[in-house]
Design an enzyme around this catalytic site. Structure first.
Site, PDB file in Angstrom:
ATOM      1  N   LYS A 185      17.577  16.930   4.722  1.00 50.39           N
ATOM      2  CA  LYS A 185      16.864  17.528   5.851  1.00 50.39           C
ATOM      3  C   LYS A 185      17.727  17.630   7.109  1.00 50.39           C
ATOM      4  O   LYS A 185      17.468  18.459   7.973  1.00 50.39           O
ATOM      5  CB  LYS A 185      15.575  16.751   6.144  1.00 50.39           C
ATOM      6  CG  LYS A 185      14.615  16.617   4.960  1.00 50.39           C
ATOM      7  CD  LYS A 185      14.341  17.911   4.250  1.00 50.39           C
ATOM      8  CE  LYS A 185      13.382  17.855   3.067  1.00 50.39           C
ATOM      9  NZ  LYS A 185      13.718  16.932   1.995  1.00 50.39           N
ATOM     10  N   TYR A 194       3.682  14.462  -8.011  1.00 53.19           N
ATOM     11  CA  TYR A 194       4.582  14.171  -6.895  1.00 53.19           C
ATOM     12  C   TYR A 194       4.591  12.681  -6.573  1.00 53.19           C
ATOM     13  O   TYR A 194       3.534  12.053  -6.445  1.00 53.19           O
ATOM     14  CB  TYR A 194       4.127  14.953  -5.656  1.00 53.19           C
ATOM     15  CG  TYR A 194       4.945  14.610  -4.431  1.00 53.19           C
ATOM     16  CD1 TYR A 194       6.122  15.300  -4.147  1.00 53.19           C
ATOM     17  CD2 TYR A 194       4.559  13.586  -3.577  1.00 53.19           C
ATOM     18  CE1 TYR A 194       6.888  14.973  -3.045  1.00 53.19           C
ATOM     19  CE2 TYR A 194       5.327  13.249  -2.471  1.00 53.19           C
ATOM     20  CZ  TYR A 194       6.484  13.946  -2.207  1.00 53.19           C
ATOM     21  OH  TYR A 194       7.241  13.604  -1.122  1.00 53.19           O
ATOM     22  N   TYR A 231      12.597  12.434  -5.707  1.00 51.50           N
ATOM     23  CA  TYR A 231      13.326  13.711  -5.794  1.00 51.50           C
ATOM     24  C   TYR A 231      14.579  13.616  -6.666  1.00 51.50           C
ATOM     25  O   TYR A 231      14.631  14.179  -7.751  1.00 51.50           O
ATOM     26  CB  TYR A 231      13.728  14.185  -4.387  1.00 51.50           C
ATOM     27  CG  TYR A 231      12.590  14.487  -3.468  1.00 51.50           C
ATOM     28  CD1 TYR A 231      11.965  15.726  -3.488  1.00 51.50           C
ATOM     29  CD2 TYR A 231      12.132  13.539  -2.546  1.00 51.50           C
ATOM     30  CE1 TYR A 231      10.918  16.023  -2.631  1.00 51.50           C
ATOM     31  CE2 TYR A 231      11.088  13.829  -1.684  1.00 51.50           C
ATOM     32  CZ  TYR A 231      10.492  15.068  -1.731  1.00 51.50           C
ATOM     33  OH  TYR A 231       9.465  15.346  -0.894  1.00 51.50           O
TER      34      TYR A 231
HETATM   35  C1  LIG Z   1      12.940  16.974   0.694  1.00 53.86           C
HETATM   36  C2  LIG Z   1      13.810  16.441  -0.374  1.00 53.86           C
HETATM   37  C3  LIG Z   1      14.184  17.232  -1.477  1.00 53.86           C
HETATM   38  C4  LIG Z   1      13.656  18.601  -1.732  1.00 53.86           C
HETATM   39  O1  LIG Z   1      14.167  19.556  -0.849  1.00 53.86           O
HETATM   40  P1  LIG Z   1      13.254  20.810  -0.491  1.00 53.86           P
HETATM   41  O2  LIG Z   1      14.067  21.580   0.475  1.00 53.86           O
HETATM   42  O3  LIG Z   1      11.989  20.243   0.095  1.00 53.86           O
HETATM   43  O4  LIG Z   1      12.980  21.545  -1.742  1.00 53.86           O
HETATM   44  C5  LIG Z   1      15.016  16.675  -2.423  1.00 53.86           C
HETATM   45  N1  LIG Z   1      15.467  15.414  -2.291  1.00 53.86           N
HETATM   46  C6  LIG Z   1      15.127  14.629  -1.266  1.00 53.86           C
HETATM   47  C7  LIG Z   1      15.628  13.245  -1.243  1.00 53.86           C
HETATM   48  C8  LIG Z   1      14.290  15.108  -0.263  1.00 53.86           C
HETATM   49  O5  LIG Z   1      13.946  14.317   0.755  1.00 53.86           O
END
Ligand SMILES: *Cc1c(COP(=O)(O)O)cnc(C)c1O
Length: 338
Positions: free
Chosen positions: A51, A264, A290
């Site tokens: 991010k 999720y 993720y």
């Molecule tokens: C937010 C996030 C993602 C996914 O990215 P997006 O842009 O939301 O698809 C993947 N890995 C981590 C650790 C994240 O925080």
């Protein structure tokens, strides 16, 4: 290679370029292909993650709008909220976050530790929400309320996923193209976890704008295939339109939804095995929501032959290991010893 981002406003927040490292022990354990990891967990801000790249563009837009406060939203253990909170603190802005109780049956520390602890340390004010609401609509309503109360709030959507934020992943795509060229990497595939879609959309737009057709496989962490393809494609088209006139085909968006499991934020056995494999083979920490699912997808697709053993494959590490503390019961010594 031309830098397509010179014309866009950006605030420096991110350690970059992030390293592109080889994973020889994981490669050997799987019998190929040659595996690399792009370390976007090492973007530097408040333990890093994907991010931060998006926030370089989003925080510039907030600044240009005259904002003194950021409003955003995510799940309780949102890495996006943590990085946004840190960016706001660094730039002297307030931050207000809505956290959705999206994940059922969480452990004892889930609402206290990991990302939530850091959100609080950065001075972010938090409101919780029950699961299933339209969280961007909720956050926009709160933005209006805060404006009526005399603040100058700027709304950043969940995951920072709009075409401004996705420019951060155009930047990452450009870094990857430089690095594979300089390091003589014969890249056949890039694999990444995909959630709110901005990361994959920016990568797709960046490769496309540079005329590169190396495939990018998104491993879904939440949505079924067709919905995720649509979400990524829609945002990739908007992002690419800022960079090039060339039309972007839907066939540039590849998604595998076979590693979501129950939903999720709920790690599968494969998520836990992949996370432990990276820890024990490479000394690298993935996350339960993720990157652990993304890596389970990469390992699974090598195992079933969908990924060929020739050439080089890059896994994009998007960060998130801080949330391991909120999943202590699933990653503690009892599971690691098995
Ligand atoms: C937010 C996030 C993602 C996914 O990215 P997006 O842009 O939301 O698809 C993947 N890995 C981590 C650790 C994240 O925080």
């Amino acid at each position: 290679m031309q830098d397509l981002l010179t014309g866009f406003r950006r605030i420096h927040l991110c350690h970059q370029p992030t390293p592109l490292e080889e994973m020889p022990r994981l490669t050997a354990s799987l019998g190929g292909p040659r595996l690399w990891i792009k370390r976007d967990d090492c973007t530097g801000l408040a333990t890093g993650g994907n991010k931060t790249r998006k926030l370089e563009f989003l925080m510039a837009a907030a600044h240009d709008a005259g904002a003194d406060m950021i409003v955003t939203q995510g799940a309780v253990q949102s890495n996006h909220v943590r990085q946004t909170a840190a960016a706001a603190a660094k730039l002297g802005m307030k931050c207000h976050a809505l956290l959705e109780r999206r994940v059922p049956n969480t452990g004892a520390g889930y609402e206290r530790t990991g990302n939530v602890l850091f959100d609080q340390m950065f001075g972010t004010t938090i409101e919780f929400r029950p699961p299933g609401l339209d969280m961007n609509a909720e956050a926009q309503a709160v933005t209006d309320r805060l404006r009526d109360e005399g603040n100058k709030p700027y709304f950043i959507p969940g995951g920072g996923s709009n075409e401004i934020g996705a420019l951060g992943y155009v930047a990452s795509a450009q870094e990857i193209l430089h690095q594979i060229n300089a390091m003589n990497i014969d890249l056949k595939l890039l694999v990444v976890a995909t959630g709110s879609a901005g990361t994959q959309a920016g990568l797709v737009a960046g490769f496309h704008a540079h005329g590169c057709d190396i495939p990018i496989m998104g491993i879904s962490v939440r949505q079924p295939h067709d919905i995720q393809v649509e979400n990524v494609y829609r945002l990739a088209v908007k992002t690419a339109a800022l960079l090039t006139d060339k039309p972007l085909g839907r066939d540039h968006v590849l998604v595998d939804d076979g590693y979501v499991g129950e939903g999720y934020g709920i790690p599968t056995d494969g998520t836990i095995a992949a996370t432990n494999a990276l820890a024990s083979h490479e000394g690298i920490l993935l996350d339960p929501v993720y990157s652990g699912k993304g890596m389970a997808g990469l390992i699974g697709r090598i195992g079933n032959g969908d990924i060929s053993k020739d050439g080089d494959v890059i896994f994009l590490h998007t960060g998130g290991a801080v949330s391991l503390f909120a999943y202590e019961d699933q990653f503690g010594s009892s599971t690691a010893a098995e």
